[in-house]
Every structure is written in structure tokens, then in C-alpha cells.
Design a protein around this motif. Sequence first.
Motif, short mmCIF file in Angstrom:
data_model
loop_
_atom_site.label_atom_id
_atom_site.label_comp_id
_atom_site.label_asym_id
_atom_site.label_seq_id
_atom_site.Cartn_x
_atom_site.Cartn_y
_atom_site.Cartn_z
N ASP A 131 -1.42 -3.67 -6.72
CA ASP A 131 -0.46 -3.49 -7.80
C ASP A 131 0.21 -2.12 -7.72
O ASP A 131 1.33 -1.93 -8.20
CB ASP A 131 -1.14 -3.65 -9.16
N SER A 132 -0.49 -1.15 -7.15
CA SER A 132 0.09 0.18 -6.97
C SER A 132 -0.31 0.69 -5.59
O SER A 132 -1.38 0.37 -5.08
CB SER A 132 -0.39 1.14 -8.06
N TRP A 133 0.57 1.46 -4.98
CA TRP A 133 0.33 1.98 -3.63
C TRP A 133 1.09 3.29 -3.47
O TRP A 133 1.98 3.62 -4.27
CB TRP A 133 0.71 0.94 -2.58
N PRO A 134 0.75 4.07 -2.42
CA PRO A 134 1.29 5.43 -2.29
C PRO A 134 2.80 5.56 -2.36
O PRO A 134 3.32 6.48 -2.97
CB PRO A 134 0.74 5.89 -0.94
N GLU A 135 3.56 4.66 -1.72
CA GLU A 135 5.01 4.81 -1.66
C GLU A 135 5.73 3.83 -2.59
O GLU A 135 6.91 3.52 -2.40
CB GLU A 135 5.49 4.65 -0.21
N GLN A 136 5.04 3.41 -3.60
CA GLN A 136 5.59 2.45 -4.56
C GLN A 136 6.86 2.96 -5.25
O GLN A 136 7.77 2.19 -5.52
CB GLN A 136 4.54 2.13 -5.61
#
Length: 199
Positions: A131-136
Motif C-alpha cells: 500500500d505504501s513504498w519508497p517512491e510512492q
Amino acid sequence: MSGLVARTGRHQQRYEAGRRLVAGCIPYKYTTSCVDADVDVDGSPKKVVQVLMISSTSGPGLLFPKGGWENDETVEEAALREALEEAGVRGDIMQFIGYYHFKSKTLKDEFSPEGLCKASMYALLVKEELDSWPEQSTRQRSWLTIPEAVESCRHPWMREALEEGFLKWHADHMITTSESEENGSEKLKSHYVLFVVEM
């Protein structure tokens, strides 16, 4: 906000003969076709392959996750890391699909003054979407059919990786899988017949 952090900087970047070494992947998954006519011989809905692409931070068009291969990781680990950082997906590397050479306007440095790059690309079967990631905050991700992906590719070399690498491997893989399933069914039938006769 993601607790994961993307790697930055190039102090551990690998080079080879004046080329920056890059690792990337074509993430894919299977969905069932929504078209009533698209059914297998047994009447079940056909599986449709989709690939995951991400938006570019420098212009129009879509990309597959890729980035620099660093000294403290294998090339497969680098491809998995880029998929996680840029697209927020985890999965299994299924196949190496080829080396692709390209020239980058933004990745020129003292070790690769002309911006030459060599990318190792892999087929990645996606098992988890975060659902969330570093380059979101800087990238959007999109699942596309193969024709949509071909049309959307920002770089010709990525289109080549998709058409000449991934699609050829996937077609061969599906044929092999289908033959294995058929052989397995035939073996099962023969064992069953043998069992019945011996009874």
C-alpha cells in the motif's frame, strides 16, 4: 508513508567497460478474462497476463522498474530491490530475459561519460502489492495488458525487452507448462487404469 527507504547515490554503482550496470524487471500477474468468449477448452475463463508499469519522473510514457546494480548485492537482488522501491511490489524472479543496452542523458559520470548503460532484465511474478513504498510520492503504478504496455513504453529498449524478451519467454513457458499438465494428466489416467485392472 512507507517505512522503507530507497537507496540513493552512486558510490557503490557497478560499471563494466564504460557502461553503468543496471538491473530491472517486468513485473507480471494473471487475471481472468472478462470476455464471455474467452474460455479454455475445459470451459474455464482464460488467464490473461498483465504487466506492471510505473510513471517516469522526467516525462511522459511509462517504465518498468530498474536502477543501478550495486557492489553489495547480486543482480537478482538489485532487480528485486528496484521493484520494491519504485513500484512497491514483491515477488519471485522467474526468468532472466536478456541484456539491453541504452544511452541515458541523465546518468553520465566519470565512469560512463557518454551515459552508456547495460540492463539485466528479469520476469518477476508478483506475489504482493504494498500500500505504501519508497517512491510512492513520485511514481504512479498501472497494471496493463500487453498491447497497452507496448503502446505506453517510454523507451524503445524497454519495448524490446517486453516484446522480444518477456513475451517470447512467456509463450514458451506457457507451452511447457501446458505440456507438463497434459503429461501429468495422462500419467494419472494410466496409473488409475492400471490400478483398476490390478484390482
